[in-house]
Scaffold this motif. Structure first.
Motif, PDB file in Angstrom:
ATOM      1  N   SER A   1      -4.683 -11.571  -1.260  1.00 12.32           N
ATOM      2  CA  SER A   1      -4.367 -12.957  -0.913  1.00 12.32           C
ATOM      3  C   SER A   1      -5.128 -13.388   0.357  1.00 12.32           C
ATOM      4  O   SER A   1      -5.802 -14.426   0.379  1.00 12.32           O
ATOM      5  CB  SER A   1      -2.849 -13.052  -0.748  1.00 12.32           C
ATOM      6  N   ILE A   2      -5.086 -12.556   1.405  1.00  9.23           N
ATOM      7  CA  ILE A   2      -5.824 -12.880   2.638  1.00  9.23           C
ATOM      8  C   ILE A   2      -7.329 -12.794   2.375  1.00  9.23           C
ATOM      9  O   ILE A   2      -8.099 -13.647   2.832  1.00  9.23           O
ATOM     10  CB  ILE A   2      -5.426 -11.909   3.780  1.00  9.23           C
ATOM     11  N   GLY A   3      -7.738 -11.785   1.611  1.00  2.00           N
ATOM     12  CA  GLY A   3      -9.152 -11.626   1.279  1.00  2.00           C
ATOM     13  C   GLY A   3      -9.696 -12.869   0.583  1.00  2.00           C
ATOM     14  O   GLY A   3     -10.767 -13.374   0.932  1.00  2.00           O
TER      15      GLY A   3
ATOM     16  N   ILE B   1     -15.324   0.213  -3.661  1.00  2.00           N
ATOM     17  CA  ILE B   1     -14.044   0.315  -4.359  1.00  2.00           C
ATOM     18  C   ILE B   1     -13.357   1.597  -3.874  1.00  2.00           C
ATOM     19  O   ILE B   1     -13.983   2.659  -3.797  1.00  2.00           O
ATOM     20  CB  ILE B   1     -14.258   0.279  -5.906  1.00  2.00           C
ATOM     21  N   ALA B   2     -12.082   1.497  -3.479  1.00  2.00           N
ATOM     22  CA  ALA B   2     -11.405   2.655  -2.876  1.00  2.00           C
ATOM     23  C   ALA B   2     -11.185   3.771  -3.894  1.00  2.00           C
ATOM     24  O   ALA B   2     -11.295   4.947  -3.567  1.00  2.00           O
ATOM     25  CB  ALA B   2     -10.080   2.217  -2.251  1.00  2.00           C
ATOM     26  N   ASP B   3     -10.880   3.398  -5.138  1.00  2.48           N
ATOM     27  CA  ASP B   3     -10.607   4.405  -6.164  1.00  2.48           C
ATOM     28  C   ASP B   3     -11.933   4.998  -6.657  1.00  2.48           C
ATOM     29  O   ASP B   3     -12.714   4.316  -7.321  1.00  2.48           O
ATOM     30  CB  ASP B   3      -9.848   3.731  -7.318  1.00  2.48           C
TER      31      ASP B   3
ATOM     32  N   ALA C   1     -16.125   5.992   1.961  1.00  6.70           N
ATOM     33  CA  ALA C   1     -17.001   4.822   1.811  1.00  6.70           C
ATOM     34  C   ALA C   1     -16.339   3.578   2.409  1.00  6.70           C
ATOM     35  O   ALA C   1     -17.004   2.684   2.931  1.00  6.70           O
ATOM     36  CB  ALA C   1     -17.317   4.599   0.334  1.00  6.70           C
ATOM     37  N   LEU C   2     -15.019   3.547   2.335  1.00  3.41           N
ATOM     38  CA  LEU C   2     -14.263   2.432   2.914  1.00  3.41           C
ATOM     39  C   LEU C   2     -14.443   2.405   4.441  1.00  3.41           C
ATOM     40  O   LEU C   2     -14.711   1.368   5.046  1.00  3.41           O
ATOM     41  CB  LEU C   2     -12.789   2.665   2.594  1.00  3.41           C
ATOM     42  N   VAL C   3     -14.312   3.597   5.034  1.00  3.07           N
ATOM     43  CA  VAL C   3     -14.478   3.719   6.486  1.00  3.07           C
ATOM     44  C   VAL C   3     -15.925   3.404   6.879  1.00  3.07           C
ATOM     45  O   VAL C   3     -16.178   2.698   7.856  1.00  3.07           O
ATOM     46  CB  VAL C   3     -14.065   5.143   6.956  1.00  3.07           C
TER      47      VAL C   3
ATOM     48  N   ILE D   1      -3.691  -3.863   2.536  1.00  5.32           N
ATOM     49  CA  ILE D   1      -2.231  -3.877   2.695  1.00  5.32           C
ATOM     50  C   ILE D   1      -1.726  -2.473   3.027  1.00  5.32           C
ATOM     51  O   ILE D   1      -2.207  -1.485   2.479  1.00  5.32           O
ATOM     52  CB  ILE D   1      -1.545  -4.434   1.418  1.00  5.32           C
ATOM     53  N   GLY D   2      -0.772  -2.398   3.952  1.00  3.52           N
ATOM     54  CA  GLY D   2      -0.069  -1.142   4.203  1.00  3.52           C
ATOM     55  C   GLY D   2      -0.837  -0.166   5.078  1.00  3.52           C
ATOM     56  O   GLY D   2      -1.939  -0.434   5.548  1.00  3.52           O
ATOM     57  N   CYS D   3      -0.207   1.014   5.242  1.00  2.99           N
ATOM     58  CA  CYS D   3      -0.783   2.054   6.088  1.00  2.99           C
ATOM     59  C   CYS D   3      -2.102   2.555   5.507  1.00  2.99           C
ATOM     60  O   CYS D   3      -2.911   3.160   6.215  1.00  2.99           O
ATOM     61  CB  CYS D   3       0.231   3.190   6.218  1.00  2.99           C
TER      62      CYS D   3
ATOM     63  N   SER E   1       2.151 -18.682  -0.054  1.00  3.96           N
ATOM     64  CA  SER E   1       1.759 -17.913  -1.236  1.00  3.96           C
ATOM     65  C   SER E   1       1.052 -16.653  -0.739  1.00  3.96           C
ATOM     66  O   SER E   1       0.034 -16.726  -0.063  1.00  3.96           O
ATOM     67  CB  SER E   1       0.862 -18.810  -2.096  1.00  3.96           C
ATOM     68  N   MET E   2       1.627 -15.468  -1.044  1.00  4.44           N
ATOM     69  CA  MET E   2       1.134 -14.219  -0.438  1.00  4.44           C
ATOM     70  C   MET E   2       1.140 -13.097  -1.469  1.00  4.44           C
ATOM     71  O   MET E   2       1.628 -13.262  -2.578  1.00  4.44           O
ATOM     72  CB  MET E   2       2.058 -13.807   0.718  1.00  4.44           C
ATOM     73  N   GLY E   3       0.601 -11.926  -1.081  1.00  2.00           N
ATOM     74  CA  GLY E   3       0.651 -10.749  -1.944  1.00  2.00           C
ATOM     75  C   GLY E   3       2.099 -10.306  -2.174  1.00  2.00           C
ATOM     76  O   GLY E   3       3.014 -10.732  -1.468  1.00  2.00           O
TER      77      GLY E   3
END
Ligand code: NAD
Ligand code: MG
Length: 388
Positions: free
Chosen positions: A15-17, A59-61, A85-87, A102-104, A203-205
Motif C-alpha cells: 500500500s505504501i509502496g 524479489i525476496a522469495d 539481495a534485498l539488503v 511490513i513487519g520485522c 486504505s492500508m495493507g
C-alpha cells in the motif's frame, strides 16, 4: 535543471509502496529509480520496474527468481532474489530510500539503508519497535536523515522544535479509533477479518488494518514516536479523533499547540519525505473544512482495546519487551487473518507471550532476531493452548 534524485523503494508492491510509486511516476523527470523490492508479487514488481525504468528489481522469495527474470525479459532491469539481495538493494546508495516492508521482516534492509547514511523515509514501524535503540544509534553514527512516513510521526516531525526539544510540553498522538471504536466487546468477539480490515478513513495493507482495529497500531506508534523524537514517555498522550484530519500535535511550554492537518491520504506524508526539505505537489485532496463541519475527540478505551495497554507497558519496562510484543502480535494477526483465532484472541496471545517469555535486553541485531524468532515460536505454541 538539477540532477534527478535517485530513489529506492523497499516494499514497492504494498500500500505504501504503491502510493510512493504513484508520486515518483508523476515526476519521472525528477526521480530516477535505483531498486524496487517485493516479497512474492512478481508481476506487480516487474511492471513497476519496467514502467519506472528501474536499475534493479528484487524479489525476496528466492524460488521466484526465474519468474522475475522472465517477467523482465526484453527490459534493461536487472533481476535479483533472496534475503541478501534485498539488503544489497538497500545498499545501492540511492539518495532517498523508502523503507516500506511490513513487519520485522523489513529490519535488515531498513538498517542497511540507514547505514548507507543518506535519506531514509521510514514507514516500517515494526523495525523501530523491535530494534529502536540500535536503529537510532545507527542513524547517529552514519549521519543519516531519517524522515517519518507514518502520518502521526510525519505530523509531529512537521510541528516539532528540532532546534530544542526541551520546548515540548506534550505530544498528542491522534488515533481514529479504528472500525470498532463504538463496537461492544461481545460483538468484537465475533468479528471476521473481512470486517476488521475495513478502516473508516485510511486504505492500508491487511496487517496494519488489523492493528488499527485492535489499536495495537497506536501502541506501536507510541513506541515509534518515543524512539524517533527522544521525548520522555510521560509527555505523550493518545487522543481518539475519529475524523483523522488532525494527524497529531505538539504542545509547547507556553501552551501553543501546533497541529498538522489534512485529508487522510498517505501521499501527503510520503510526498513530504520525498521532496524534503522542499515541498511537492501531490494528488491528495484539499481538505474542505465546511464539509468536515466538526472534529470530535475522546479518550481511548483501554478496556476494549487491551493491546494499547500492553504496548504502553512494554515500552515502559523497555528491554526486549517491545520486540517480544511485536513478534507475538505479528503471529497473532496472521492467525486471525487465517481465521485460526478470534479477534479478541490477538491481544490475549500477545499478553500470554509477554508473560511467558522475558529475554534479556538485546545488544545486537542478532539478539533482536533471536528474540523475535523465539517469541514467534512461543506465541504459536500458546495459540494451540487457547480454549476452542
Ligand atoms: P503491505 O502489506 O501493503 O505491503 C508490504 C510490502 O512489503 C509489500 O511490498 C510486500 O511485498 C513486502 N513484504 C512483505 N513481507 C515481506 C518479506 N518477508 N520480505 C520482504 N518483503 C516483504 O503493507 P503496507 O500497508 O504498505 O505497510 C508497510 C509498512 O508501512 C508497515 O510497516 C506499516 O505499518 C507501515 N505503515 C503503513 C501505512 C498505510 O497506510 N498502509 C501507514 C503508516 C505506516
Ligand atoms: Mg499511523
Amino acid at each position: 535543471m538539477s540532477q534527478p534524485r535517485t530513489v529506492t523503494v523497499l516494499g514497492a508492491t504494498g500500500s505504501i509502496g504503491h502510493s510512493t510509486l504513484d508520486l515518483i511516476e508523476r515526476n519521472l523527470d525528477r526521480y530516477q529509480v535505483i531498486a524496487l523490492t517485493a516479497n512474492r508479487n512478481v508481476k506487480d514488481l516487474a511492471d513497476a520496474a519496467k514502467r519506472t525504468n528501474a536499475k534493479r528489481a528484487v524479489i525476496a522469495d528466492p524460488s521466484l527468481y526465474n519468474d522475475l527474470k522472465e517477467a523482465l525479459a526484453g527490459s534493461s532491469v536487472e533481476a535479483a532474489a533472496g534475503a541478501d539481495a534485498l539488503v544489497e538493494a538497500a545498499m545501492m546508495g540511492a539518495d532517498w530510500t523508502m523503507a516500506a516492508i511490513i513487519g520485522c521482516a523489513g529490519l535488515k534492509a531498513t538498517l542497511a539503508a540507514i547505514r548507507k547514511g543518506k535519506t531514509v523515509a521510514l514507514a516500517n514501524k515494526e523495525s523501530l519497535v523491535s530494534a529502536g535503540g540500535l536503529m537510532i544509534d545507527a542513524v547517529r553514527e552514519h549521519g543519516t536523515t531519517l524522515l517519518p512516513v507514518d502520518s502521526e510521526h510525519n505530523a509531529i516531525f512537521q510541528c516539532f522544535p528540532h532546534h530544542n526539544r526541551d520546548y515540548v510540553r506534550r505530544i498528542i498522538i491522534t488515533a481514529s479509533g479504528g472500525p470498532f471504536r463504538t463496537t461492544s466487546l461481545a460483538e468484537m468477539a465475533t468479528v471476521t477479518p473481512e470486517r476488521a480490515v475495513q478502516h473508516p478513513n485510511w486504505s492500508m495493507g491487511a496487517k496494519i488494518s488489523i492493528d488499527s482495529a485492535t489499536m495495537m497500531n497506536k501502541g506501536l506508534e507510541l513506541i515509534e514516536a518515543f524512539h524517533l523524537f527522544q521525548i520522555p514517555l510521560e509527555k505523550f498522550e493518545i487522543l481518539v479523533h475519529p475524523q483523522s484530519v488532525i494527524h497529531s500535535m505538539v504542545e509547547y511550554l507556553d501552551g501553543s499547540i501546533l497541529a498538522q492537518i489534512g485529508s487522510p491520504d498517505m501521499r501527503t506524508p510520503i510526498g513530504h519525505t520525498l521532496a524534503w526539505p522542499k515541498r511537492m505537489e501531490t494528488p491528495a485532496e484539499s481538505l474542505d473544512f465546511t464539509k468536515l463541519r466538526q472534529m470530535d475527540f475522546e479518550a481511548p478505551d483501554y478496556e476494549r482495546f487491551p493491546a494499547l495497554t500492553l504496548a504502553m507497558e512494554s515500552i515502559k519496562s523497555g528491554g526486549a519487551r517491545p520486540a517480544v510484543m511485536n513478534a507475538a502480535n505479528e503471529i497473532a494477526v496472521a492467525a486471525f487473518l487465517d481465521k485460526k483465532i478470534g479477534f479478541l484472541d490477538i491481544a490475549k496471545i500477545v499478553e500470554k507471550t509477554l508473560d511467558h517469555y522475558t529475554p534479556a535486553t538485546p545488544s545486537s541485531l542478532e539478539d533482536v532476531f533471536a528474540i523475535d524468532n523465539e517469541a514467534r515460536i512461543q506465541a504459536a505454541a500458546l495459540m494451540e493452548s487457547l480454549p476452542a
